[in-house]
Write a protein that holds these residues in place. Sequence first.
Motif, PDB file in Angstrom:
ATOM      1  N   THR A 150      34.709  31.071  43.137  1.00  0.00           N
ATOM      2  CA  THR A 150      34.995  29.947  44.031  1.00  0.00           C
ATOM      3  C   THR A 150      36.270  30.191  44.827  1.00  0.00           C
ATOM      4  O   THR A 150      36.316  29.990  46.045  1.00  0.00           O
ATOM      5  CB  THR A 150      35.116  28.640  43.235  1.00  0.00           C
ATOM      6  N   THR A 151      37.336  30.627  44.148  1.00  0.00           N
ATOM      7  CA  THR A 151      38.618  30.887  44.820  1.00  0.00           C
ATOM      8  C   THR A 151      38.783  32.344  45.223  1.00  0.00           C
ATOM      9  O   THR A 151      39.730  32.684  45.931  1.00  0.00           O
ATOM     10  CB  THR A 151      39.787  30.503  43.907  1.00  0.00           C
ATOM     11  N   ARG A 152      37.888  33.231  44.734  1.00  0.00           N
ATOM     12  CA  ARG A 152      37.935  34.680  44.978  1.00  0.00           C
ATOM     13  C   ARG A 152      39.218  35.300  44.420  1.00  0.00           C
ATOM     14  O   ARG A 152      39.708  36.303  44.932  1.00  0.00           O
ATOM     15  CB  ARG A 152      37.772  34.988  46.470  1.00  0.00           C
ATOM     16  N   GLN A 153      39.715  34.712  43.374  1.00  0.00           N
ATOM     17  CA  GLN A 153      40.808  35.322  42.620  1.00  0.00           C
ATOM     18  C   GLN A 153      40.229  36.211  41.524  1.00  0.00           C
ATOM     19  O   GLN A 153      39.138  35.958  41.005  1.00  0.00           O
ATOM     20  CB  GLN A 153      41.669  34.242  41.950  1.00  0.00           C
ATOM     21  N   TRP A 154      40.989  37.235  41.133  1.00  0.00           N
ATOM     22  CA  TRP A 154      40.544  38.103  40.051  1.00  0.00           C
ATOM     23  C   TRP A 154      41.732  38.811  39.419  1.00  0.00           C
ATOM     24  O   TRP A 154      42.812  38.910  40.004  1.00  0.00           O
ATOM     25  CB  TRP A 154      39.526  39.130  40.556  1.00  0.00           C
ATOM     26  N   SER A 155      41.515  39.293  38.217  1.00  0.00           N
ATOM     27  CA  SER A 155      42.512  40.109  37.517  1.00  0.00           C
ATOM     28  C   SER A 155      41.814  41.212  36.754  1.00  0.00           C
ATOM     29  O   SER A 155      40.721  41.011  36.208  1.00  0.00           O
ATOM     30  CB  SER A 155      43.335  39.260  36.545  1.00  0.00           C
ATOM     31  N   ALA A 156      42.450  42.370  36.721  1.00  0.00           N
ATOM     32  CA  ALA A 156      41.950  43.496  35.937  1.00  0.00           C
ATOM     33  C   ALA A 156      42.528  43.430  34.531  1.00  0.00           C
ATOM     34  O   ALA A 156      43.686  43.049  34.338  1.00  0.00           O
ATOM     35  CB  ALA A 156      42.332  44.819  36.599  1.00  0.00           C
ATOM     36  N   VAL A 157      41.706  43.785  33.545  1.00  0.00           N
ATOM     37  CA  VAL A 157      42.115  43.811  32.142  1.00  0.00           C
ATOM     38  C   VAL A 157      41.858  45.210  31.602  1.00  0.00           C
ATOM     39  O   VAL A 157      40.753  45.751  31.792  1.00  0.00           O
ATOM     40  CB  VAL A 157      41.334  42.776  31.302  1.00  0.00           C
ATOM     41  N   PRO A 158      42.826  45.834  30.946  1.00  0.00           N
ATOM     42  CA  PRO A 158      42.609  47.195  30.434  1.00  0.00           C
ATOM     43  C   PRO A 158      41.582  47.220  29.312  1.00  0.00           C
ATOM     44  O   PRO A 158      41.341  46.216  28.636  1.00  0.00           O
ATOM     45  CB  PRO A 158      44.001  47.589  29.915  1.00  0.00           C
ATOM     46  N   ALA A 159      40.966  48.388  29.134  1.00  0.00           N
ATOM     47  CA  ALA A 159      40.009  48.563  28.045  1.00  0.00           C
ATOM     48  C   ALA A 159      40.722  48.512  26.707  1.00  0.00           C
ATOM     49  O   ALA A 159      41.938  48.704  26.614  1.00  0.00           O
ATOM     50  CB  ALA A 159      39.267  49.888  28.212  1.00  0.00           C
ATOM     51  N   CYS A 160      39.941  48.260  25.669  1.00  0.00           N
ATOM     52  CA  CYS A 160      40.498  48.166  24.320  1.00  0.00           C
ATOM     53  C   CYS A 160      39.733  49.093  23.389  1.00  0.00           C
ATOM     54  O   CYS A 160      38.500  49.093  23.371  1.00  0.00           O
ATOM     55  CB  CYS A 160      40.398  46.722  23.826  1.00  0.00           C
ATOM     56  N   GLY A 161      40.444  49.885  22.604  1.00  0.00           N
ATOM     57  CA  GLY A 161      39.798  50.740  21.617  1.00  0.00           C
ATOM     58  C   GLY A 161      39.152  51.966  22.234  1.00  0.00           C
ATOM     59  O   GLY A 161      39.375  52.321  23.391  1.00  0.00           O
ATOM     60  N   SER A 162      38.284  52.586  21.460  1.00  0.00           N
ATOM     61  CA  SER A 162      37.626  53.817  21.874  1.00  0.00           C
ATOM     62  C   SER A 162      36.494  53.531  22.844  1.00  0.00           C
ATOM     63  O   SER A 162      35.736  52.577  22.663  1.00  0.00           O
ATOM     64  CB  SER A 162      37.076  54.557  20.645  1.00  0.00           C
ATOM     65  N   ARG A 163      36.363  54.363  23.871  1.00  0.00           N
ATOM     66  CA  ARG A 163      35.251  54.228  24.812  1.00  0.00           C
ATOM     67  C   ARG A 163      33.926  54.602  24.167  1.00  0.00           C
ATOM     68  O   ARG A 163      32.861  54.265  24.694  1.00  0.00           O
ATOM     69  CB  ARG A 163      35.482  55.099  26.050  1.00  0.00           C
ATOM     70  N   GLU A 164      33.988  55.303  23.038  1.00  0.00           N
ATOM     71  CA  GLU A 164      32.755  55.734  22.376  1.00  0.00           C
ATOM     72  C   GLU A 164      32.226  54.693  21.406  1.00  0.00           C
ATOM     73  O   GLU A 164      31.102  54.802  20.924  1.00  0.00           O
ATOM     74  CB  GLU A 164      33.019  57.050  21.602  1.00  0.00           C
ATOM     75  N   ALA A 165      33.003  53.659  21.095  1.00  0.00           N
ATOM     76  CA  ALA A 165      32.598  52.661  20.117  1.00  0.00           C
ATOM     77  C   ALA A 165      31.560  51.708  20.711  1.00  0.00           C
ATOM     78  O   ALA A 165      31.467  51.534  21.930  1.00  0.00           O
ATOM     79  CB  ALA A 165      33.814  51.871  19.636  1.00  0.00           C
TER      80      ALA A 165
END
Length: 408
Positions: A150-165
């Motif tokens: 609606t407002t076209r706001q956004w935020s990026a959040v870093p990944a958590c843990g192993s990418r293979e999990a």
Amino acid sequence: MEGCSKTTAGAGVAGLPDDPVLEILSRVPAKSVCRFKCVSKAWRDLIADPNNRKRLRHAMQGLFVQTYADELDDEELGKDDLGRIRFRFINLTAVRSVPLDIDPCFSFLTEMTGIKAFLLDSCNGLILFGQSQDPSLLLLLDGYIVCNPTTRQWSAVPACGSREAISHTYLAFDPVVSSHFHLVQLQIPDVQENVVSLHVYSSETGTWSHNQIDKQKEQGQLEGWHHQFTLDPLQHQCAFVNGFLHLIVWGSNVHHILAVDVQGKARRMITVPGLADGRHEHNFVCYFGQSQGHLHCMILESADKKNVELSTWVLQDYDTQEWVLKNTVNSLDVFGDMGGVLEFQVIYIHQDCNLVFIFDQLNYELVAYDMDRKEASVIATLEDDKTQSDFARYIPYFSESPALTNKY
């Protein structure tokens, strides 16, 4: 107000100051807000005022649909298009009091160079995306994006843990409680492991915290839980009700509902209706979510390959875990002869009424089934997008949030 006429009582309610009225209305369902326009002319004008709409809950207005092109081979699509994701919007409201001004293609996200964003979850007006720079490995996340369409706001959040999990990540957001959001992630190292780690991201602190479910069980923090459980790789559904995320997990060869708070503490285990006694071995959960402030669970029972029964249960009493059967429908009554048991997907139950949205995967049609009238109608056709589809509901949230730091 015993002894007062309805007219006198209505006048008393309508005469309250604006601020207390808005505070009350911000905490009630959107359907009730619409009804309260009839209390008085003053309330009607108060609710319709654009300056007040940021504080009030709004009804679901549509569905975002995401389709993948990564199931098509290289001959049908160019190499650069492999993994291409398309978005579209299905409007569910014929008459709107608030103009619909959204970008149905999420261009404010997809135009970010080198990033593939795909739908994971939605909650009270915010939408959670996973992001990956490798379009052929969309399940291996580089991070997340939370946005308000609606407002076209956004935020990026870093990944958590192993990418293979193996992980399931969910969004928790209640604007009445806080303008900040949480991500709750359940994770296991691989399909052979039963140890479940639980991670929580807070937009207020900007950090992930880490817990282990096994440790909570050993310390007696998981109320009423006496079984080992793990993640079901195919079951991602959740419901955010009364400040708790409710997730489907797998244990003792049957599904259970795990309630988790936004601090990452597992609070209780709830029995899934119709599965606990072990007699219904062909039943499984095909939808789990919230509607009208209650948990809803839809169970699919397959009598034969072409005839299935869909039962809708509501958790009427949360403390006693009393499930009440709300509706039962035969698939033949909704779709006719589908040609197969698993040819439809329950998308959502409407947040304010007994309307179920079902995707007919055989005919690529989005069907609305009214449980009260026992009627089904086709509301959209997705024949141009004959690939895997995911959906996210759109509930307008007009306030700009300090938790979302970027704006398109």
